[in-house]
Design a protein around this motif. Structure first.
Motif, PDB file in Angstrom:
ATOM      1  N   THR A   1       0.839  -1.201   0.000  1.00  0.00           N
ATOM      2  CA  THR A   1       0.000   0.000   0.000  1.00  0.00           C
ATOM      3  C   THR A   1       0.873   1.248   0.000  1.00  0.00           C
ATOM      4  N   ILE A   2       1.889   1.236   0.864  1.00  0.00           N
ATOM      5  CA  ILE A   2       2.753   2.417   0.985  1.00  0.00           C
ATOM      6  C   ILE A   2       3.532   2.656  -0.303  1.00  0.00           C
ATOM      7  N   PHE A   3       4.106   1.608  -0.848  1.00  0.00           N
ATOM      8  CA  PHE A   3       4.885   1.787  -2.084  1.00  0.00           C
ATOM      9  C   PHE A   3       3.964   2.182  -3.248  1.00  0.00           C
ATOM     10  N   GLY A   4       2.769   1.645  -3.255  1.00  0.00           N
ATOM     11  CA  GLY A   4       1.803   2.024  -4.297  1.00  0.00           C
ATOM     12  C   GLY A   4       1.425   3.496  -4.195  1.00  0.00           C
ATOM     13  N   GLU A   5       1.285   3.987  -2.968  1.00  0.00           N
ATOM     14  CA  GLU A   5       0.953   5.411  -2.799  1.00  0.00           C
ATOM     15  C   GLU A   5       2.119   6.310  -3.205  1.00  0.00           C
ATOM     16  N   ALA A   6       3.333   5.828  -2.975  1.00  0.00           N
ATOM     17  CA  ALA A   6       4.502   6.599  -3.424  1.00  0.00           C
ATOM     18  C   ALA A   6       4.511   6.682  -4.954  1.00  0.00           C
ATOM     19  N   ARG A   7       4.135   5.574  -5.596  1.00  0.00           N
ATOM     20  CA  ARG A   7       4.032   5.570  -7.064  1.00  0.00           C
ATOM     21  C   ARG A   7       2.990   6.586  -7.519  1.00  0.00           C
ATOM     22  N   SER A   8       1.864   6.638  -6.827  1.00  0.00           N
ATOM     23  CA  SER A   8       0.832   7.633  -7.163  1.00  0.00           C
ATOM     24  C   SER A   8       1.346   9.050  -6.951  1.00  0.00           C
ATOM     25  N   ALA A   9       2.141   9.233  -5.912  1.00  0.00           N
ATOM     26  CA  ALA A   9       2.705  10.563  -5.645  1.00  0.00           C
ATOM     27  C   ALA A   9       3.592  10.998  -6.816  1.00  0.00           C
ATOM     28  N   ARG A  10       4.359  10.055  -7.343  1.00  0.00           N
ATOM     29  CA  ARG A  10       5.180  10.387  -8.510  1.00  0.00           C
ATOM     30  C   ARG A  10       4.295  10.807  -9.682  1.00  0.00           C
ATOM     31  N   ALA A  11       3.171  10.111  -9.852  1.00  0.00           N
ATOM     32  CA  ALA A  11       2.254  10.457 -10.945  1.00  0.00           C
ATOM     33  C   ALA A  11       1.675  11.863 -10.755  1.00  0.00           C
TER      34      ALA A  11
END
Ligand SMILES: *Cc1c(COP(=O)(O)O)cnc(C)c1O
Length: 227
Positions: A174-184
């Protein structure tokens, strides 16, 4: 301590990274950032000789001393909290991964303008909300991404995050996925934002499965840290 087994450990890690890229399906390139904090300059030299080209340090003074002593042409990454009165020292670093406040971003921006060359930065995102960790919350990121477009002298090349120690695999994803979204979010605001620095010794394989382009590895490469 001798680092004679570093090439073997690194080869093992690189193999695991390849496998994780295969499982994750993002087909990304992954760079290993060797975290040499508390270790001496011989750790940096050993990393360089093993083929590592990126080294991370979390304290400015320690890093500057080590740069002199190690004297190998690695790219230095600042990965720890940076005080605003030390932004000039970033001239010796290739990347500031730990931009954790608007005030630090302003100071780096002013410095980049003054020296006539942008400072390459990652925006640190605190997904878990742990108070012990710095960084922007995902909620404040859209507005911050917008503010970064009005900051000359800094180039936002991505996101850095740290997961809580001992988190379950589900929480890590979940955390790494949210970091990916932050990059987007940063990319959508017009920033170059291609890098995703996440994953440490205990969780780098999951981070790579979730799209990490940089993993910051200390213990798994160099053994336990000195006090
Ligand atoms: C120390 C440190 C690391 C490396 O941690 P290991 O668990 O030893 O791999 C990674 N990122 C940051 C920000 C650190 O301070």
């Amino acid at each position: 301590m001798s680092f004679s087994d570093l090439p073997g450990r690194l080869a093992e890690v690189l193999g695991r990274i390849d496998d994780a890229v295969g499982r994750g399906g993002f087909a990304q390139q992954v760079r290993v950032v060797a975290v040499t904090k508390t270790h001496g300059p011989e750790a940096v030299r050993a990393a360089w000789e093993a083929g590592v080209r990126d080294v991370g340090e979390n304290r400015v003074q320690e890093a500057l001393a080590k740069m002199e002593e190690a004297s190998v042409p690695v790219a230095w990454h600042m990965i720890g909290h940076l005080q605003r009165n030390k932004v000039q020292a970033m001239d010796r670093f290739a990347l500031v991964e730990s931009v954790d406040s608007a005030r630090l971003a302003e100071a780096l921006s002013a410095h980049g303008v003054e020296r006539g060359r942008a400072v390459d930065v990652l925006v640190q995102v605190n997904v878990s909300g742990e108070r012990s960790k710095g960084g922007f919350s995902p909620a404040e990121l859209p507005a911050e991404a917008e503010r970064f477009t009005r900051r000359p002298g800094v180039r936002v090349s991505g996101v850095m995050t740290m997961a809580p120690l001992g988190a379950s695999e589900a929480v890590l994803r979940t955390i790494f996925g949210e970091a990916r979204s932050a990059r987007a979010v940063l990319a959508a605001a017009g920033h170059p934002a291609s890098d995703l620095s996440m994953g440490m010794s205990s969780d780098y394989e999951i981070a790579v499965e979730e799209g990490a382009t940089m993993v910051r590895l200390g213990t798994i490469l160099f053994g336990a840290r000195h006090a």
